[in-house]
Motif scaffolding. Sequence first.
Motif, PDB file in Angstrom:
ATOM      1  N   LYS A 239       0.831  -1.205   0.000  1.00  0.00           N
ATOM      2  CA  LYS A 239       0.000   0.000   0.000  1.00  0.00           C
ATOM      3  C   LYS A 239       0.866   1.256   0.000  1.00  0.00           C
ATOM      4  N   ASP A 240       1.951   1.241   0.793  1.00  0.00           N
ATOM      5  CA  ASP A 240       2.831   2.404   0.869  1.00  0.00           C
ATOM      6  C   ASP A 240       3.473   2.704  -0.482  1.00  0.00           C
ATOM      7  N   LEU A 241       4.046   1.685  -1.100  1.00  0.00           N
ATOM      8  CA  LEU A 241       4.676   1.888  -2.405  1.00  0.00           C
ATOM      9  C   LEU A 241       3.629   2.258  -3.451  1.00  0.00           C
ATOM     10  N   GLY A 242       2.433   1.695  -3.312  1.00  0.00           N
ATOM     11  CA  GLY A 242       1.359   2.026  -4.237  1.00  0.00           C
ATOM     12  C   GLY A 242       1.002   3.497  -4.192  1.00  0.00           C
ATOM     13  N   MET A 243       1.050   4.098  -2.985  1.00  0.00           N
ATOM     14  CA  MET A 243       0.750   5.522  -2.878  1.00  0.00           C
ATOM     15  C   MET A 243       1.780   6.355  -3.625  1.00  0.00           C
ATOM     16  N   GLY A 244       3.060   5.932  -3.571  1.00  0.00           N
ATOM     17  CA  GLY A 244       4.091   6.638  -4.325  1.00  0.00           C
ATOM     18  C   GLY A 244       3.887   6.507  -5.817  1.00  0.00           C
ATOM     19  N   LEU A 245       3.543   5.317  -6.260  1.00  0.00           N
ATOM     20  CA  LEU A 245       3.320   5.097  -7.686  1.00  0.00           C
ATOM     21  C   LEU A 245       2.033   5.762  -8.161  1.00  0.00           C
ATOM     22  N   ASP A 246       1.047   5.878  -7.275  1.00  0.00           N
ATOM     23  CA  ASP A 246      -0.214   6.540  -7.635  1.00  0.00           C
ATOM     24  C   ASP A 246      -0.022   8.017  -7.921  1.00  0.00           C
ATOM     25  N   LEU A 247       1.054   8.614  -7.385  1.00  0.00           N
ATOM     26  CA  LEU A 247       1.291  10.035  -7.616  1.00  0.00           C
ATOM     27  C   LEU A 247       1.462  10.327  -9.102  1.00  0.00           C
ATOM     28  N   LEU A 248       1.878   9.320  -9.853  1.00  0.00           N
ATOM     29  CA  LEU A 248       2.034   9.498 -11.292  1.00  0.00           C
ATOM     30  C   LEU A 248       0.702   9.826 -11.952  1.00  0.00           C
ATOM     31  N   GLU A 249      -0.398   9.447 -11.301  1.00  0.00           N
ATOM     32  CA  GLU A 249      -1.719   9.654 -11.881  1.00  0.00           C
ATOM     33  C   GLU A 249      -2.424  10.871 -11.294  1.00  0.00           C
TER      34      GLU A 249
END
Length: 296
Positions: A239-249
Amino acid sequence: MATPYPTPISLSKTCIGWTDIGLMGSPMASHLLSVGHSFSIYARDPSKALQLQSKGVCLINSQQDLAKISDIFFTIISGPPDVCSIILGPQGVLSSLNPGGVIVDMTRNHPALAREIFKPARKKDSWSIDAPVSSIDVGAREGRLAILAGGDIIQWLSPLFRIMGKHMYVGEAGCGQSCKIGNQIVGSANPLGLSEALTFAERAGLDLKKVLEGIRRGSAGNMIMELFGPGGFAESLVKDLGMGLDLLESEEERAVALPGASLCKQLLCGMIANGDEKLGLQGLVTVIERINDIQK
């Protein structure tokens, strides 16, 4: 309420509210209680509050009622959906927080949601701080947390932060959460490198204890090696890494290429698929071993 901001925090007068009482929250709250702060809690599972109640903490029936009597309201809950509901929901903390009241969200949260909380808080002359922590439950128990604080009035809150660990001001609202995501990217990448090194060494027939000691003594040695054991669960780290990757969107953030974080997330998902979701970062080695057909 007795000492809302900017009245200085008082050991006997400042009313502290806290939710939730879990693996991290309970020892953190206990440290504040141990020095004599006035304390009340709300627990979605009241059974988790029994230990603190035995020490004289008052259990309140709802987060709304708790917010009404709190100068400072700490939250450390499971993630963005709960933060949104408990703080911003119709029956949430912000709806009942008094002027001068302060929300300190120590949850792993999305930077955009931290900013979303900050804006309505300021409109009602209240304050919101995002202050996620970097450590595992041992750090919470021993008062050795690294607190990454974003927002205003950090200096005012410093007497409380110092009881739980060491704090650092990292910028405006949302910056604490962004710093936490950066921490998780580094914290995931290092064990991945160590997992691959150990798998390589095993295939080469080396003594793994000697390999670890050699790495520890060289430039590749770091604190992560000392924590290469139970820590954050794989399911939480995804979930934590997903939040970082979600910033791309996100329209609010600049696009950042994070190939390493993306790879770490996929390998952690592999852990979860293999039934190892409750293992910490040390479990990455199991994925690397499976890829290399190493059976244990």
